[in-house]
Design an enzyme around this catalytic site. Structure first.
Site, PDB file in Angstrom:
ATOM      1  N   HIS A 367      -6.538 -37.008  29.106  1.00 41.21           N
ATOM      2  CA  HIS A 367      -6.506 -36.172  30.312  1.00 41.21           C
ATOM      3  C   HIS A 367      -5.144 -36.235  30.994  1.00 41.21           C
ATOM      4  O   HIS A 367      -4.603 -35.233  31.424  1.00 41.21           O
ATOM      5  CB  HIS A 367      -7.584 -36.635  31.285  1.00 41.21           C
ATOM      6  N   CYS A 679       5.193 -24.477  10.921  1.00 40.82           N
ATOM      7  CA  CYS A 679       4.803 -24.743  12.301  1.00 40.82           C
ATOM      8  C   CYS A 679       4.637 -26.240  12.506  1.00 40.82           C
ATOM      9  O   CYS A 679       4.861 -27.027  11.599  1.00 40.82           O
ATOM     10  CB  CYS A 679       3.523 -23.992  12.651  1.00 40.82           C
TER      11      CYS A 679
END
Ligand code: PEP
Ligand code: MG
Length: 755
Positions: A367, A679
C-alpha cells in the site's frame, strides 16, 4: 504433545492481580524478581521460572530463578544468540519448545541443573525495540505450552520490562551517541524512482508504555473507547482530503484502512486485554506484539500489509491515549526512515514536506508503494537495520535509482548529490520541451517509445511525456490494489477510462499476471517452492478459464467500436497461446452477438520464457505481435531471481546472452512481418534502450519517468553507425562478459545523450 489442561493455565487477570500486590509489597529489584519468578512458576505449574537480565556487552545474566540451582544466579551467563534464552533475545520472539535440550541452539550450563527439564518457554523482555532480558519457564515433562500461556508470559514480560527499565533507565546520551558519526551505506531496491537529500525523520519508534498494570480496569476501558473514537474521527478526516484528490486505487487502499480502524475484532482484543488488568497503552502493544509474532509466519504480502495498517493505527491509538510517539524534528524536504509505514501516515508525512521514503520492509505492490507512486515520492525498500541506525535530524542521501541510502554521508557524497539534483532540475525543464518531439534518430529512423502503466493515476503521464502509447498495461495491479477480483462493470469501466485517456494511441492490455510475488487475498495461491516459476500468470488463466474469459469480456466491452490489443503473459508453448486465443475468440463471438465488439482485435504474446525462442516460427504464425518481457526474460535467462538484491548487479543485461537473444527475436519477427517490442523495466535507462534499438528491436515500453531521457538519446543517435559498432563489439565479445563500458564509451565519443 500433551495439551495443558485448561484449569491449570494461568488466568491473566488472577496473575496480574497477584503481581500487582507483589509490586506494592516489594520495592527493591532483587526482592521483586524473586517474588515474580516464584509467583509465575506457581501460576504456570512449572518446575522452573527464571529471569535473565541484559548486561553490557550483550550478555544475559541469570538474575532470579525458582527451580534452577540458586548458586547459578549471577553466575550463569549467555551471549545474545547463545542457547535458547540468547536466541529468544536475538530474534526478539518467544521460543516454545517441548524438547529444548535437543534444540540446535541449546547450550548446557552444568551449574544450573537444568538437564532435568525437557520443555521450555522463553519470552524476550522488550521495551520498544530494545531487549532488556528474557523470562523462561521450564517443565520436566515434554509439552508444548498453550497459546494462552505464551500470551500470559508475554504479559508478565511487559511488566518485567517496566520493572527493569525503572531499575536501570538507559543513559539518554549513551543511547543517542550509539550510532556514531561514521557514514553508513545501505543497499536497497528502488520501488519508485528519484533522489532525495535531507534530514532524517525516523518513524515508528514508539516509547514503551510507562505503566503496564491498570489501577481501575473499568476506567481504563472508558479511556480506550474514547481514544478509539477520537482516532476513527481523525482517520476519517485524513482520508477525506487526499483520498478525494488521488485516483481510484489509493482511495480503495485507504478505505480498507478505514475499515480496520473501525474493526471490532482488533479493538475487541485490546479491550479483552484491558479487562485482564493491563493499561490501555500496554494492551495495544500486547495485541500488536501478538499479531507481529503471527505474521512472522505469513508470506502473503497482502496479509503483511494489513499488519502495516494495524501498526500504523496502533501508533495513532496510543497517541490518542496520550502516549505519544518519539518526537522527531520535522523539517520540509525530509527523508522518512521506517520499518514499514501505513498509508494514512504516509499522507500525513507528505503534508509535512516529505521528500523521500526508506522502508526496511516493502514490496512493489505494498500500500505504501502505491501511495508513494501516486505522490511521486522516491521509495527505497529493503534497507534492514536503517531505522535503528538513523539519527533524527542528521543528513541522509536517498537514491532510489541506484538502490542506495547513505546515513551521515561524507561531504563529497553530499556535494555530488546536490549537483545531481540541480542538474536533474535543469534537465526536467529542458525535457518538458521534448514532449512534442518525436523519437526519431539523426539518420531518420522513427523508433517507438511507449509507457508501462497499471493504474489510472499513471495515465496522465502519456500526455505529459508525449509517449507513443501504453506498451504494457499491467491489469493485475488494479486487482491487487483493491485486494480482490473486481466485478465485471468496474473492470470494464477501468479499461474504458484507459482507452479514453490514450485517445488514438495504442494500448497493449496484458491479461492478469498473478502469482509469483503478486498474490491476491482470498485467491487459492498455494505455497510454492519457486513461485516465479510456478502456477502463475497465463498458467492460472488457462486453468481458470472462466476468470480469464471474464477479463477478456471486460476488455472487449471496453473497446467496443475501436481496436483492442490483448497481450498474454508468460506464454511458454505455442499451444498455450492458441488456447488463450481460443478463449478470446469465444468471447469475441459473444460480443459480436451482443453487437458490442471492437472494430479490430489483436492477440499478442509476451516473450518472457526462453523456451519460446525455439518455437519462433510457429509462434510468429500465431501472434499478431510480440513483446519481450524484459524483467522475467532476464531472470529466467540467467536463473537469477529478479527480486533478490544480492543478484541485482551480478549479470548484465548488456551482455551477449541477452543481446544475441534479442537480435534473434527481432530478426525473426521482422522477417515474418510481426511487430515486436520490449517492455518491462530493463530499457528504462537510455544506455540499455540504446542497445535494444541497436540489436533491432524498434519499440520499447518503459516507466513514464524514463521517456524524456530515452527520447533525448534517440534524437542524438545515428542508428546505422551504432548498429555497425555494436555488431563488431558483439563479434569480439567473449562469453557473457558485460559490454556496458564499451557501449557507454562509444555513446560518449559520439555525442549520444545518456543522461
Ligand atoms: C516483465 O517481466 O518484463 C514484465 C513486463 O512483466 P512483469 O509485470 O512481470 O514485470
Ligand atoms: Mg513478467
Amino acid at each position: 504433545m500433551p495439551a495443558v489442561p485448561r484449569d491449570s493455565s494461568p488466568t491473566p487477570r488472577r496473575l496480574l492481580a497477584r503481581l500487582r500486590r507483589l509490586m506494592a509489597r516489594a520495592t527493591d529489584l532483587a526482592t521483586r524478581l524473586d517474588g515474580l519468578v516464584h509467583l509465575v512458576a506457581g501460576e504456570f505449574v512449572a518446575e522452573v521460572c527464571s529471569v535473565y537480565v541484559m548486561r553490557p556487552g550483550e550478555i544475559l545474566e541469570l538474575a532470579a530463578t525458582e527451580g534452577l540451582r540458586p548458586e547459578a544466579v549471577h553466575r550463569t551467563r549467555l551471549r545474545v544468540g547463545e542457547g535458547i534464552v540468547g536466541t529468544a533475545a536475538a530474534e526478539a520472539r518467544p521460543l516454545n519448545l517441548p524438547d529444548a535440550q535437543n534444540h540446535p541452539a541449546f547450550a548446557y550450563r552444568p551449574e544450573t541443573g537444568e538437564e532435568a527439564y525437557a520443555s521450555m518457554l522463553a519470552v524476550p523482555v522488550l521495551r520498544g525495540a530494545e531487549v532488556l532480558g528474557v523470562i523462561a519457564v521450564q517443565n520436566r515433562a515434554p509439552r508444548r505450552y498453550a497459546e494462552d500461556e505464551v500470551e500470559a508470559l508475554e504479559t508478565v514480560a511487559m511488566l518485567l520490562a517496566e520493572i527493569l527499565h525503572g531499575a536501570h533507565p538507559p543513559a539518554e546520551e549513551a543511547v543517542l551517541s550509539l550510532p556514531g558519526a561514521m557514514a553508513r551505506h545501505y543497499e536497497g531496491v528502488g520501488l519508485t524512482p528519484g533522489i532525495a537529500l535531507g534530514p532524517v525523520v525516523r518513524h515508528g519508534r514508539r516509547s514503551a508504555p510507562r505503566t503496564v498494570l491498570a489501577e481501575d480496569p473499568e476506567a481504563e476501558l472508558g479511556r480506550l473507547r474514547a481514544a478509539a473514537r477520537a482516532m476513527q474521527r481523525a482517520v476519517d478526516a485524513i482520508l477525506e482530503g487526499p483520498a478525494r484528490r488521488a485516483g481510484h486505487e489509493p482511495r480503495e487502499v485507504l478505505e480498507a484502512y478505514r475499515l480496520i480502524a473501525a474493526d471490532q475484532g482488533w479493538l475487541g482484543r485490546i479491550e479483552a486485554v484491558v479487562r485482564d488488568g493491563l493499561t490501555a497503552e500496554a494492551a495495544v502493544e500486547r495485541v500488536l506484539a501478538d499479531l507481529r509474532a503471527r505474521m512472522r509466519q505469513v508470506a502473503d504480502p497482502y496479509l503483511r500489509e494489513r499488519l502495516a495498517d494495524i501498526e500504523d493505527l496502533a501508533g495513532r491509538l496510543i497517541d490518542h491515549l496520550g502516549g505519544g510517539a518519539e518526537a522527531d524534528p520535522v523539517e520540509g524536504g525530509f527523508i522518512l526512515i521506517a520499518r514499514r509505514v501505513g498509508p494514512a501516515e504516509l499522507l500525513d508525512y507528505h503534508a509535512r514536506g516529505l521528500a523521500g521514503l526508506v522502508l526496511e520492509e516493502g514490496s512493489p505492490t505494498a500500500h505504501a508503494t502505491i501511495i508513494a507512486r501516486a505522490l511521486g515520492l522516491p521509495l527505497l525498500a529493503g534497507c534492514r537495520g536503517a531505522t535503528d541506525a538513523a539519527v533524527p535530524g542528521e543528513l541522509a542521501v536517498l537514491d532510489a535509482e541506484e538502490g542506495r541510502l547513505v546515513l551521515r554521508p561524507e561531504a563529497e557524497i553530499v556535494a555530488g548529490y546536490r549537483a545531481a539534483l540541480a542538474a536533474r532540475e535543469a534537465r526536467r525543464a529542458a525535457e518538458a520541451g521534448l514532449r512534442e518531439a518525436e523519437p526519431r534518430t539523426r539518420d531518420g529512423v522513427r523508433l517507438t517509445v511507449m509507457i508501462n502503466a497499471g493504474l489510472l493515476m499513471d495515465l496522465p503521464h502519456l500526455a505529459a511525456t508525449g509517449a507513443d502509447g501504453i506498451g504494457l498495461f499491467r491489469t493485475e495491479i488494479a486487482w491487487l490494489a483493491r485486494g480482490g477480483l473486481p466485478d465485471l462493470e468496474t473492470e470494464e469501466a477501468l479499461y474504458r477510462d484507459v482507452l479514453a485517456a490514450a485517445g488514438d494511441k495504442p494500448v497493449l492490455f496484458r491479461t492478469i499476471d498473478l502469482g509469483g510475488d503478486k498474490l491476491l487475498p482470498g485467491f487459492a495461491h498455494e505455497r510454492e517452492e519457486n513461485p516465479a516459476m510456478g502456477w502463475r500468470s497465463l498458467r492460472i488463466g488457462l486453468d481458470r478459464p472462466a476468470m480469464l474469459r471474464r477479463q477478456l469480456r471486460a476488455m472487449l466491452g471496453a473497446a467496443a467500436g475501436r481496436r483492442l490489443s490483448v497481450m498474454f503473459p508468460m506464454v511458454t508453448t505455442v499451444e498455450e497461446l492458441r488456447a488463450a486465443k481460443a478463449l478470446l475468440a469465444a468471447e469475441l463471438r459473444a460480443a459480436e452477438r451482443r453487437g458490442a465488439a471492437p472494430a479490430e482485435v489483436q492477440a499478442g504474446a509476451m516473450l518472457e520464457v526462453p523456451a519460446l525462442v525455439w518455437q519462433l516460427p510457429a509462434l510468429l504464425e500465431e501472434a499478431a505481435f510480440l513483446s519481450v518481457g524484459s524483467n522475467d526474460l532476464t531472470q529466467f535467462l540467467f536463473a537469477a531471481d529478479r527480486g533478490n538484491p544480492r543478484l541485482a548487479g551480478r549479470y548484465d543485461f548488456l551482455s551477449a546472452p541477452v543481446l544475441d537473444l534479442l537480435e534473434q527475436v527481432g530478426c525473426a519477427a521482422a522477417a515474418a512481418g510481426v511487430p515486436v517490442g520490449l517492455c518491462g523495466e530493463a530499457a528504462a535507462r537510455p544506455l540499455e534502450a540504446l542497445a535494444v534499438f541497436g540489436v533491432g528491436i524498434p519499440q520499447i515500453s518503459v516507466p513514464p519517468a524514463s521517456v524524456p531521457a530515452v527520447k533525448a538519446m534517440v534524437r542524438s543517435l545515428d542508428l546505422t553507425a551504432f548498429r555497425t559498432f555494436l555488431a563488431g563489439l558483439r563479434r569480439s565479445a567473449r562469453g557473457g562478459a558485460s559490454l556496458r563500458a564499451d557501449i557507454a564509451a562509444y555513446a560518449r565519443d559520439h555525442g549520444i545523450a545518456l543522461e
